[in-house]
Structure formats: structure tokens, C-alpha cells
Design an enzyme around this catalytic site. Sequence first.
Site, PDB file in Angstrom:
ATOM      1  N   TYR A   2       8.789  -3.759  -5.909  1.00  0.00           N
ATOM      2  CA  TYR A   2       7.970  -4.159  -7.066  1.00  0.00           C
ATOM      3  C   TYR A   2       7.815  -5.680  -7.084  1.00  0.00           C
ATOM      4  O   TYR A   2       6.711  -6.199  -7.279  1.00  0.00           O
ATOM      5  CB  TYR A   2       8.611  -3.651  -8.355  1.00  0.00           C
ATOM      6  CG  TYR A   2       7.769  -3.850  -9.601  1.00  0.00           C
ATOM      7  CD1 TYR A   2       6.633  -3.076  -9.842  1.00  0.00           C
ATOM      8  CD2 TYR A   2       8.123  -4.815 -10.558  1.00  0.00           C
ATOM      9  CE1 TYR A   2       5.877  -3.258 -11.000  1.00  0.00           C
ATOM     10  CE2 TYR A   2       7.370  -4.989 -11.714  1.00  0.00           C
ATOM     11  CZ  TYR A   2       6.249  -4.212 -11.928  1.00  0.00           C
ATOM     12  OH  TYR A   2       5.493  -4.401 -13.076  1.00  0.00           O
ATOM     13  N   SER A   6       2.848  -9.764 -12.930  1.00  0.00           N
ATOM     14  CA  SER A   6       4.114  -9.654 -13.683  1.00  0.00           C
ATOM     15  C   SER A   6       4.974 -10.889 -13.458  1.00  0.00           C
ATOM     16  O   SER A   6       4.884 -11.529 -12.404  1.00  0.00           O
ATOM     17  CB  SER A   6       4.870  -8.418 -13.207  1.00  0.00           C
ATOM     18  OG  SER A   6       6.142  -8.360 -13.815  1.00  0.00           O
TER      19      SER A   6
HETATM   20  N1  LIG Z   1       5.284  -2.877 -19.345  1.00  0.00           N
HETATM   21  C1  LIG Z   1       5.742  -4.052 -18.925  1.00  0.00           C
HETATM   22  O1  LIG Z   1       6.760  -4.578 -19.423  1.00  0.00           O
HETATM   23  C2  LIG Z   1       5.031  -4.781 -17.829  1.00  0.00           C
HETATM   24  C3  LIG Z   1       5.458  -6.075 -17.515  1.00  0.00           C
HETATM   25  C4  LIG Z   1       4.811  -6.777 -16.512  1.00  0.00           C
HETATM   26  C5  LIG Z   1       3.744  -6.203 -15.841  1.00  0.00           C
HETATM   27  N2  LIG Z   1       3.336  -4.943 -16.146  1.00  0.00           N
HETATM   28  C6  LIG Z   1       2.225  -4.386 -15.399  1.00  0.00           C
HETATM   29  O2  LIG Z   1       1.223  -3.952 -16.292  1.00  0.00           O
HETATM   30  C7  LIG Z   1       0.437  -2.948 -15.671  1.00  0.00           C
HETATM   31  C8  LIG Z   1       0.266  -1.789 -16.651  1.00  0.00           C
HETATM   32  O3  LIG Z   1       1.523  -1.167 -16.851  1.00  0.00           O
HETATM   33  P1  LIG Z   1       1.968  -0.560 -18.264  1.00  0.00           P
HETATM   34  O4  LIG Z   1       3.173  -1.262 -18.685  1.00  0.00           O
HETATM   35  O5  LIG Z   1       0.784  -0.511 -19.159  1.00  0.00           O
HETATM   36  O6  LIG Z   1       2.434   0.904 -17.808  1.00  0.00           O
HETATM   37  P2  LIG Z   1       1.800   2.343 -17.975  1.00  0.00           P
HETATM   38  O7  LIG Z   1       1.567   2.670 -19.408  1.00  0.00           O
HETATM   39  O8  LIG Z   1       2.687   3.242 -17.189  1.00  0.00           O
HETATM   40  O9  LIG Z   1       0.373   2.240 -17.282  1.00  0.00           O
HETATM   41  C9  LIG Z   1       0.193   2.326 -15.909  1.00  0.00           C
HETATM   42  C10 LIG Z   1      -1.247   2.663 -15.620  1.00  0.00           C
HETATM   43  O10 LIG Z   1      -1.400   2.713 -14.185  1.00  0.00           O
HETATM   44  C11 LIG Z   1      -2.071   3.922 -13.859  1.00  0.00           C
HETATM   45  N3  LIG Z   1      -1.702   4.395 -12.534  1.00  0.00           N
HETATM   46  C12 LIG Z   1      -0.454   4.580 -12.042  1.00  0.00           C
HETATM   47  N4  LIG Z   1      -0.524   5.105 -10.800  1.00  0.00           N
HETATM   48  C13 LIG Z   1      -1.849   5.237 -10.511  1.00  0.00           C
HETATM   49  C14 LIG Z   1      -2.573   5.747  -9.398  1.00  0.00           C
HETATM   50  N5  LIG Z   1      -1.949   6.197  -8.300  1.00  0.00           N
HETATM   51  N6  LIG Z   1      -3.923   5.739  -9.442  1.00  0.00           N
HETATM   52  C15 LIG Z   1      -4.576   5.296 -10.549  1.00  0.00           C
HETATM   53  N7  LIG Z   1      -3.952   4.792 -11.634  1.00  0.00           N
HETATM   54  C16 LIG Z   1      -2.604   4.786 -11.620  1.00  0.00           C
HETATM   55  C17 LIG Z   1      -1.637   4.912 -14.934  1.00  0.00           C
HETATM   56  O11 LIG Z   1      -2.573   5.966 -15.046  1.00  0.00           O
HETATM   57  P3  LIG Z   1      -2.366   7.461 -14.493  1.00  0.00           P
HETATM   58  O12 LIG Z   1      -0.900   7.760 -14.490  1.00  0.00           O
HETATM   59  O13 LIG Z   1      -3.149   8.298 -15.447  1.00  0.00           O
HETATM   60  O14 LIG Z   1      -2.974   7.462 -13.129  1.00  0.00           O
HETATM   61  C18 LIG Z   1      -1.664   4.023 -16.168  1.00  0.00           C
HETATM   62  O15 LIG Z   1      -2.966   3.980 -16.695  1.00  0.00           O
HETATM   63  C19 LIG Z   1       1.187  -2.561 -14.385  1.00  0.00           C
HETATM   64  O16 LIG Z   1       0.567  -3.177 -13.297  1.00  0.00           O
HETATM   65  C20 LIG Z   1       2.561  -3.149 -14.595  1.00  0.00           C
HETATM   66  O17 LIG Z   1       3.169  -3.468 -13.368  1.00  0.00           O
HETATM   67  C21 LIG Z   1       3.950  -4.213 -17.130  1.00  0.00           C
END
Ligand SMILES: NC(=O)c1ccc[n+]([C@@H]2O[C@H](COP(=O)([O-])OP(=O)(O)OC[C@H]3O[C@@H](n4cnc5c(N)ncnc54)[C@H](OP(=O)(O)O)[C@@H]3O)[C@@H](O)[C@H]2O)c1
Length: 247
Positions: A153, A140
Site C-alpha cells: 500500500y 494518501s
Molecule cells: N479512509 C482513509 O482513511 C484513507 C486515507 C488515505 C487515503 N485513502 C484513499 O482514499 C480512496 C478511497 O478510499 P475510502 O476510504 O473511501 O474507502 P472505500 O469506502 O472502501 O472506497 C473504495 C472505493 O474503491 C472502489 N474499488 C475498490 N476496488 C475496486 C476495483 N477493483 N475496481 C473498481 N473500483 C474499486 C470501491 O468500489 P467497489 O468495491 O464497489 O468496486 C469503492 O468505491 C482510496 O484510494 C484510499 O486508498 C483513504
Amino acid sequence: MTGTALIIGASSGIGAALAGVLVGEGFDVALVARRKDKLDEVSQRCNEIAGRAAARTYVHDVRNHDEVAVLFERIVQDLGGLDTFVYAAGVLPDIGPDEYDADKDRLILDVNLMGAVAWLDAVAVKFKTQRFGTICGISSIAGDRGRRAYPAYHAAKAGFDTFLESLRNRLHPFKVSVVTIRPGFIDTAMTQGKEGLFWVISAERAARIIAKHIRKRHGIRYVPARWMGVALIIRNIPSFIFRRMDI
Ligand SMILES: NC(=O)c1ccc[n+]([C@@H]2O[C@H](COP(=O)([O-])OP(=O)(O)OC[C@H]3O[C@@H](n4cnc5c(N)ncnc54)[C@H](OP(=O)(O)O)[C@@H]3O)[C@@H](O)[C@H]2O)c1
């Protein structure tokens, strides 16, 4: 292009969208997360895109490090090998400006960093032994600086970034690539209800860009690229000014 990819955190958001892009490019994918119903939805969509049974699902909580070795071996066997690994799992609970909560912070570090380390260690050994493979970590822009908002974070993403860099340097002689992705703001469950977001793009657009970086085995990339300029500025703000800024 064909291949086999394992995506941790594939039940929603960026991981789910990336699964769709990769099966569209001819990959077979293994989808890992905790929510079985969401994984099944993603898998069904992948199979529709591919026009064949291209996706498999595996329920796993990344905090259960003891499960990694056996599950990883099973997935590699089911896929008939592995050439691409993506760690997209992450959590970002709301944290108030006056909140210092060790339980929330531990959760953030466990999912965003320690879970990644457990999987990456297993994958590194396999890719080094077979002398090929691409590792992609969804980090990120939050890892660039310790901002006020989410101390654990920011720390987790900075640690993840550095771990990936070490792996890149260690595995380079073995023809293994390590791609670090630093997304800006992406429209997913993680950002829902969060204020002050700008330049927000869809998970599908982010996934298409990320898939390109995986294909080209790039090193470190901001998604979309315009965030690189922002990061350059933020990284270079002196601490005595940065501590007065509410960002
Ligand atoms: N959205 C943004 O603006 C943004 C920006 C920068 C970086 N990111 C990064 O991108 C990545 C994906 O995030 P997203 O935005 O796509 O959010 P999201 O839709 O909430 O996806 C998060 C994923 O992580 C999984 N997860 C969470 N806790 C877990 C656990 N204990 N064990 C296994 N899987 C787990 C969730 O699956 P389950 O809940 O089904 O387990 C889900 O598939 C993250 O690393 C986030 O930090 C996001």
C-alpha cells in the site's frame, strides 16, 4: 459552478461523498465502481441533492484495463464532454505484521496503482488534446514513507504520487491541472476496525475539502491540512531511527 466529472471508486467512502459535493456545486457526474447496488444508492442521493438527474452509473473493475478505452469514450459521450477526473478507487486488506502475501500485494498494486495508470493515460490524452481539464488523484499520507504496516500500500501510493507529479509536469503546458490529495484518516469502510487511528474525519468533510482543492486547482494537498506537519516530520526522520520505530 457547472461541469462534468468522472469518479472512479464512487460507490462508497470518499468517492461517493465527493460525488454528492460535486453535484451540489452543479456538476453532472459519472460514477464508476464494481458494486451496482451501491452505485445506484449514491446516484439516487446525488439526484436528490441536485434536484435533477445529475448522476450516471457504470459498473467496472479497474483491474480490467482492456475495458478502459471503450468505457471512457462512452462516459464522455454520455456526459457531453469531461472537465474533471477523480481516481478514488483503492483497497487496503488487513496485513499482519508477519505476513508477506504476494497475492494480496498484487491486488493492492493493481487497484491503487495500475488501475489508476490505465485510466490516467486515457484521460491525459483527452485533456491534453482539448487543452483543459483537472485530474484529481486520491493518494494518501501512506505514500510518504515505507512504514512497517502495509508495504504494498505504501509503495502503491508512493508510485501513484510520482505518476501524478509527472502528469502535472507533462500537462502543465496544455492548461491541464493535476491535484494530488493525501488524506489522513477518514471514517470509511477502508478504516473500519483498524486500530491506532487519530484525527479521524468524516468522508463528507474530506470531500468538501477535496472539492475546494479541485476548484482551486491546487497541486498537492494534505486533507485535512494539519497532516502536512506530521508528514514533514515523518519524511525527515533518518532511516537509522525510522527502522526502529513501530509506526
Ligand atoms: N479512509 C482513509 O482513511 C484513507 C486515507 C488515505 C487515503 N485513502 C484513499 O482514499 C480512496 C478511497 O478510499 P475510502 O476510504 O473511501 O474507502 P472505500 O469506502 O472502501 O472506497 C473504495 C472505493 O474503491 C472502489 N474499488 C475498490 N476496488 C475496486 C476495483 N477493483 N475496481 C473498481 N473500483 C474499486 C470501491 O468500489 P467497489 O468495491 O464497489 O468496486 C469503492 O468505491 C482510496 O484510494 C484510499 O486508498 C483513504
